[in-house]
Write a protein that holds these residues in place. Structure first.
Motif, mmCIF file in Angstrom:
data_model
loop_
_atom_site.group_PDB
_atom_site.id
_atom_site.type_symbol
_atom_site.label_atom_id
_atom_site.label_comp_id
_atom_site.label_asym_id
_atom_site.label_seq_id
_atom_site.Cartn_x
_atom_site.Cartn_y
_atom_site.Cartn_z
ATOM 1 N N ALA A 130 0.775 -1.289 -0.244
ATOM 2 C CA ALA A 130 -0.008 -0.120 0.108
ATOM 3 C C ALA A 130 0.982 1.341 0.217
ATOM 4 O O ALA A 130 0.577 2.354 -0.711
ATOM 5 N N ILE A 131 1.951 1.225 0.508
ATOM 6 C CA ILE A 131 2.930 2.464 0.796
ATOM 7 C C ILE A 131 3.627 2.451 -0.502
ATOM 8 O O ILE A 131 3.742 3.789 -1.141
ATOM 9 N N THR A 132 3.921 1.467 -1.202
ATOM 10 C CA THR A 132 5.116 1.723 -2.450
ATOM 11 C C THR A 132 4.224 1.488 -3.728
ATOM 12 O O THR A 132 4.811 1.529 -4.763
ATOM 13 N N ARG A 133 2.956 1.079 -3.589
ATOM 14 C CA ARG A 133 2.061 0.763 -4.806
ATOM 15 C C ARG A 133 2.181 1.910 -5.882
ATOM 16 O O ARG A 133 2.389 1.813 -7.123
ATOM 17 N N ARG A 134 2.112 3.236 -5.297
ATOM 18 C CA ARG A 134 2.351 4.429 -6.185
ATOM 19 C C ARG A 134 3.270 5.507 -5.745
ATOM 20 O O ARG A 134 3.344 5.651 -4.372
ATOM 21 N N SER A 135 3.935 6.372 -6.378
ATOM 22 C CA SER A 135 4.550 7.477 -5.887
ATOM 23 C C SER A 135 4.506 8.774 -6.505
ATOM 24 O O SER A 135 4.906 9.660 -6.495
ATOM 25 N N ASP A 136 3.238 8.884 -7.520
ATOM 26 C CA ASP A 136 3.007 9.827 -8.276
ATOM 27 C C ASP A 136 2.289 10.699 -7.550
ATOM 28 O O ASP A 136 1.503 10.248 -6.576
ATOM 29 N N PRO A 142 0.802 8.257 1.464
ATOM 30 C CA PRO A 142 0.925 7.559 2.910
ATOM 31 C C PRO A 142 1.912 8.241 3.923
ATOM 32 O O PRO A 142 2.868 8.443 3.691
ATOM 33 N N LYS A 143 1.225 8.498 4.958
ATOM 34 C CA LYS A 143 1.884 9.329 5.963
ATOM 35 C C LYS A 143 1.943 8.826 7.436
ATOM 36 O O LYS A 143 2.529 9.066 8.334
#
Ligand SMILES: *Cc1c(COP(=O)(O)O)cnc(C)c1O
Length: 356
Positions: A130-136, A142-143
């Motif tokens: 869930a944290i790394t799924r997206r970075s765009d 995620p915080k």
């Protein structure tokens, strides 16, 4: 009005918040009721309650008192996030399923992302996905990682599990919040120092429950990272969570902590649940759904048994799966209550198999 007494027992295992105020909390309110005391938390009771919590947690934490758990969780999460951030939690988490969107509301839009995992505890591989799924820029960043201790299904995270979760969170720059509505039940269950399953295991903020453990109202928001507590007092006030007569929230905390009632109550509730589990698993057709580790027992039983119990006046929740029932024990539950419930289940089950 239904009453709890010997002649008219109120047959309930619905929730630990059905219970009354325990003697230690009640007495502390009575003592605090003498004379005039300055308002809004600027008083000796509140100072002493905060100091007592620092001793319990063995650290210079910053403490705030609010009226309930929804406010504690929502305001704590809001203070850790900006509106474009997200919070990762288990799909059964109270913040996700039972707070009417309050965390999103108080954070002006922070999104909750839920993940799965057995026994009410999230699976760390899923959390990492869930944290790394997206970075765009199109994905809410995620915080915070939010975990519930004890969980919604009555299990507890071990110190190692909390440590591993925090380490993962840290690795990706997330903060860790703990919903501890039943924190005392977890402490007793694990037989650890409160510090071991909070700041020493990487937890930044704990929402510490009072109401379900014998108080009238009042949850403590405990910041282990004091930096994060900046302006939290304004947040509480704006949200309508700053009690003017604060002493009636803080004094009961003193009563609970100094007397040890907070652990005694939790220990009693856990004991009742353990006894109930022991009696229920011996009954044909009854199966426990989760390991019993705190003050609740979740069982699967035939629909007809559930219906029979309800018509006999037993109160309990059954919101997980068909036939699943949650039996919750509190400081006020007696062994007699447990025996009566177990007997009612046994009789109902026998009746069903007789009909077949
Ligand atoms: C009861 C509970 C809360 C707090 O609920 P309020 O009704 O808002 O006090 C928070 N988290 C969990 C897991 C709970 O069971």
């Amino acid at each position: 009005m239904e009453e709890t007494n010997q002649e008219h027992p109120y047959n309930q295992f619905a929730s630990d918040n059905y219970a009354g105020i325990c003697p230690e909390a009640w007495q502390a309110m009575q003592v605090a009721n003498r004379g005039f005391v300055s308002s809004y938390g600027d008083d000796l009771w509140t100072e002493r309650a905060c100091e007592q919590l620092r001793q319990v947690f063995e650290t210079e934490c910053q403490v705030f008192f609010v009226f309930n758990g929804t406010a504690a969780n929502s305001l704590a999460l809001a203070s850790l996030c900006r509106s474009y951030h997200s919070v990762i939690c288990h799909e059964l988490a109270h913040v996700e399923t039972d707070e009417c969107g309050a965390p999103e509301f108080f954070s002006n839009g922070t999104k909750l992302l839920h993940v799965n995992g057995p026994g009410g505890k999230f699976d760390l591989a899923e959390v990492e996905r869930a944290i790394t799924r997206r970075s765009d820029i199109h994905y809410p960043r995620p915080k915070v990682l939010s975990l519930t201790q004890a969980t919604e299904v009555g299990t507890v995270y071990t110190p190692d599990e909390i440590g591993a979760a925090s380490e993962l969170a840290r690795r990706y720059g997330l903060r860790v919040q703990m919903d501890g509505a039943r924190f005392a039940n977890a402490v007793v269950s694990l037989d650890v120092a409160p510090a071991e399953i909070t700041w020493r295991a990487g937890v930044d903020v704990l929402c510490l429950g009072g109401a379900k453990n014998g108080m009238a109202v009042g949850e403590a928001v405990v910041f282990f990272d004091r930096e994060l507590a900046q302006e939290f007092d304004y947040r509480c006030k704006q949200a309508g969570q700053l009690a003017s007569k604060m002493r009636f929230i803080s004094a009961p905390w003193i009563g609970m902590l100094e007397s040890g009632a907070w652990l005694k109550n939790a220990s009693h509730a856990n004991h009742c649940a353990a006894l109930l589990e022991e009696l229920l698993i011996d009954i044909d057709g009854v199966r426990t759904m989760y390991p019993r580790q705190a003050n609740s027992v979740f069982v699967e039983m035939p629909e007809a048994v559930v219906a029979n119990l309800r018509s006999a006046g037993w109160h309990f929740y059954s919101f997980i799966g068909s036939g699943g029932a949650r039996f919750m024990c509190s400081w006020q539950t007696t062994e007699g209550d447990v025996l009566r419930l177990a007997e009612a289940v046994r009789l109902a089950s026998a009746e069903i198999s007789g009909v077949r």
